[in-house]
Scaffold this active site. Structure first.
Site, PDB file in Angstrom:
ATOM      1  N   GLY A  11       0.627  -1.241  -0.155  1.00  0.00           N
ATOM      2  CA  GLY A  11       0.232   0.106  -0.032  1.00  0.00           C
ATOM      3  C   GLY A  11       0.775   1.244  -0.125  1.00  0.00           C
ATOM      4  CB  SER A  13       3.795   6.666   2.175  1.00  0.00           C
ATOM      5  OG  SER A  13       4.207   7.255   3.267  1.00  0.00           O
ATOM      6  CB  SER A  14       0.403   7.742   5.369  1.00  0.00           C
ATOM      7  OG  SER A  14       1.454   8.506   5.631  1.00  0.00           O
ATOM      8  N   GLY A  16      -1.210   2.425   6.566  1.00  0.00           N
ATOM      9  CA  GLY A  16      -1.388   1.382   7.758  1.00  0.00           C
ATOM     10  C   GLY A  16      -0.796   0.119   7.695  1.00  0.00           C
ATOM     11  CE  LYS A  17       3.264   0.067   3.266  1.00  0.00           C
ATOM     12  NZ  LYS A  17       2.871   1.295   3.140  1.00  0.00           N
ATOM     13  CB  SER A  18       4.287  -0.036   9.996  1.00  0.00           C
ATOM     14  OG  SER A  18       4.939  -0.063   8.790  1.00  0.00           O
ATOM     15  CG  ASP A  38       8.856   2.860   5.782  1.00  0.00           C
ATOM     16  OD1 ASP A  38       9.357   2.972   4.578  1.00  0.00           O
ATOM     17  OD2 ASP A  38       7.980   3.047   6.360  1.00  0.00           O
TER      18      ASP A  38
END
Length: 185
Positions: A11, A13-14, A16-18, A38
């Site tokens: 997905g 950046s930002s 919500g993957k992490s 990242d």
């Protein structure tokens, strides 16, 4: 040795993957490791580079990340990977180096206005990065499972992924994509 399974979150950046990955580590049975693109970027020296030098370093970092994921899985580690497939070569390289039948490919979606709001709130991302990636990361159009972090919390997305694992499709999205792109396996 049995290769490890990979839950591959893709997905912008930002998106919500992490956050989903952190939830998955607490929900899944067995031992899973979170490998984040990242984290690989953070390992690189953070000094001023020309655009050409930066582009070359970024490409090498991505290639190394993909091969690290493959090596970890090859020796039996179960993984949760979060990545941004914003350039077509990133996907084709992953399709080349990963055992496609061991990958659950999850699309992590979020509407652009919410991505931009999150990006501003975070303050640790280049402004406009999510918008730049928005039309690119899902362009291949094939996933095993998709979630929307604007309508479901990271925990709810992680639970959905966990509950889906026993029902993974055959062939997997990675297998279908490898065939579509005619990549030898």
């Amino acid at each position: 040795m049995t290769p490890g399974r990979i839950i591959f979150l893709n997905g912008t950046s930002s998106s919500g993957k992490s956050s989903i990955a952190r939830e998955l580590l607490g929900l899944l049975d067995g031992v899973h490791s979170h490998l984040s693109v990242d984290a690989f970027n953070a390992m690189r020296a953070q000094r001023e580079l020309s655009p050409e030098e930066f582009g070359a370093a970024l490409r090498r970092t991505r290639l190394g990340f993909h091969r690290s994921v493959a090596a970890m899985a090859e020796v039996g580690n179960d993984l949760v990977v979060d990545h941004v497939l914003s350039e077509p070569w990133r996907l084709t390289d992953c399709l080349t180096v990963l055992r496609t039948e061991d990958v659950l490919f999850v699309g992590v979606h979020c509407p652009l206005p919410e991505l931009e709001r999150r990006e501003r709130a975070r303050g640790d991302r280049e402004t406009g990065l999510a918008a730049l990636q928005y039309d690119l990361v899902h362009a291949h159009g094939d996933y095993d499972l998709e979630c929307d972090t604007s309508t479901a919390s990271p925990r709810e997305c992680a639970e959905r992924i966990r509950d889906f694992l026993p029902h993974r499709p055959a062939p997997t999205a990675f297998s279908r994509l490898r065939a579509r792109y005619a990549i030898e396996g």
